[in-house]
Design an enzyme around this catalytic site. Sequence first.
Site, PDB file in Angstrom:
ATOM      1  N   ASP A  94       0.867  -1.189   0.000  1.00 30.37           N
ATOM      2  CA  ASP A  94       0.000   0.000   0.000  1.00 30.37           C
ATOM      3  C   ASP A  94       0.901   1.236   0.000  1.00 30.37           C
ATOM      4  OD1 ASP A  94       0.856   0.341   2.610  1.00 30.37           O
ATOM      5  OD2 ASP A  94      -1.139   0.195   3.513  1.00 30.37           O
TER       6      ASP A  94
ATOM      7  N   CYS B 204       2.860  -3.474   4.073  1.00 26.22           N
ATOM      8  CA  CYS B 204       2.106  -2.249   4.388  1.00 26.22           C
ATOM      9  C   CYS B 204       2.883  -1.527   5.492  1.00 26.22           C
ATOM     10  CB  CYS B 204       0.660  -2.565   4.762  1.00 26.22           C
ATOM     11  SG  CYS B 204       0.425  -3.627   6.204  1.00 26.22           S
TER      12      CYS B 204
ATOM     13  N   THR C 228       2.567  -1.856   8.880  1.00 32.58           N
ATOM     14  CA  THR C 228       2.928  -2.796   9.949  1.00 32.58           C
ATOM     15  C   THR C 228       3.041  -4.247   9.482  1.00 32.58           C
ATOM     16  OG1 THR C 228       0.586  -3.126  10.416  1.00 32.58           O
ATOM     17  CG2 THR C 228       1.730  -1.426  11.703  1.00 32.58           C
TER      18      THR C 228
ATOM     19  N   HIS D   5       7.365 -25.211   9.127  1.00 31.50           N
ATOM     20  CA  HIS D   5       6.279 -25.843   9.883  1.00 31.50           C
ATOM     21  C   HIS D   5       4.899 -25.554   9.299  1.00 31.50           C
ATOM     22  CE1 HIS D   5       8.516 -26.470  13.984  1.00 31.50           C
ATOM     23  NE2 HIS D   5       9.252 -26.840  12.935  1.00 31.50           N
TER      24      HIS D   5
ATOM     25  N   HIS E 198       3.290 -31.735  10.814  1.00 27.40           N
ATOM     26  CA  HIS E 198       3.030 -30.361  10.380  1.00 27.40           C
ATOM     27  C   HIS E 198       1.929 -30.329   9.317  1.00 27.40           C
ATOM     28  CE1 HIS E 198       6.168 -28.969  12.888  1.00 27.40           C
ATOM     29  NE2 HIS E 198       7.153 -29.476  12.182  1.00 27.40           N
TER      30      HIS E 198
HETATM   31  C1  RB5 Z   1      -1.818   2.790   6.334  1.00 30.40           C
HETATM   32  O1  RB5 Z   1      -1.636   4.014   6.903  1.00 30.40           O
HETATM   33  C2  RB5 Z   1      -1.608   1.684   7.381  1.00 30.40           C
HETATM   34  O2  RB5 Z   1      -2.730   1.603   8.194  1.00 30.40           O
HETATM   35  C3  RB5 Z   1      -1.342   0.364   6.694  1.00 30.40           C
HETATM   36  O3  RB5 Z   1      -0.218   0.493   5.900  1.00 30.40           O
HETATM   37  C4  RB5 Z   1      -1.072  -0.837   7.573  1.00 30.40           C
HETATM   38  O4  RB5 Z   1      -0.100  -0.580   8.526  1.00 30.40           O
HETATM   39  C5  RB5 Z   1      -2.260  -1.488   8.136  1.00 30.40           C
HETATM   40  O5  RB5 Z   1      -2.187  -2.526   8.797  1.00 30.40           O
END
Ligand code: RB5
Length: 147
Positions: free
Chosen positions: A8, A65, A67, A98, A134
Amino acid sequence: MKIAIGNDHAAPELKLAVKAHLEERGFEVTDMGCTVGERCDYPDAAAAVCDKVTSGECELGILICGTGLGMSYAANKIKGIRAACCSDYFSARLSREHNNANVLCFGARVVGEGTALDLVDIFVDTPFSGDERHQRRIDKITALENR
Ligand code: RB5
């Protein structure tokens, strides 16, 4: 091996670095993410990459993304996808050995480029162990998709 990659707006630069790294290693990379300056929603990129994996067009997927979390939540809603959100090497290795994970997720706001490239290398280089215990557990995950 063909690998699908998506991101993203939090991660276009890191996506480009991962893509260049994989191509340098000889992998064919299908880019389903957005470019620098664009905004896009992580579930859309997750769906696009996971469709490439479940159709068999690509063997593995990588989703980035902010996180890694939103990507993994979205990807794990899709039948046949086992997405691992990893920021450490041990988890990345075990997700393949696994869990036979077929998608790796991580966050551009969590890991730096060096760690990201190492996570990717570990993920693509580690095979599923094939161990019966597994596989039995993975089959139980698959069964949960049909509940
Ligand atoms: C976008 O700002 C952020 O929310 C997205 O990249 C991500 O971290 C969501 O889990």
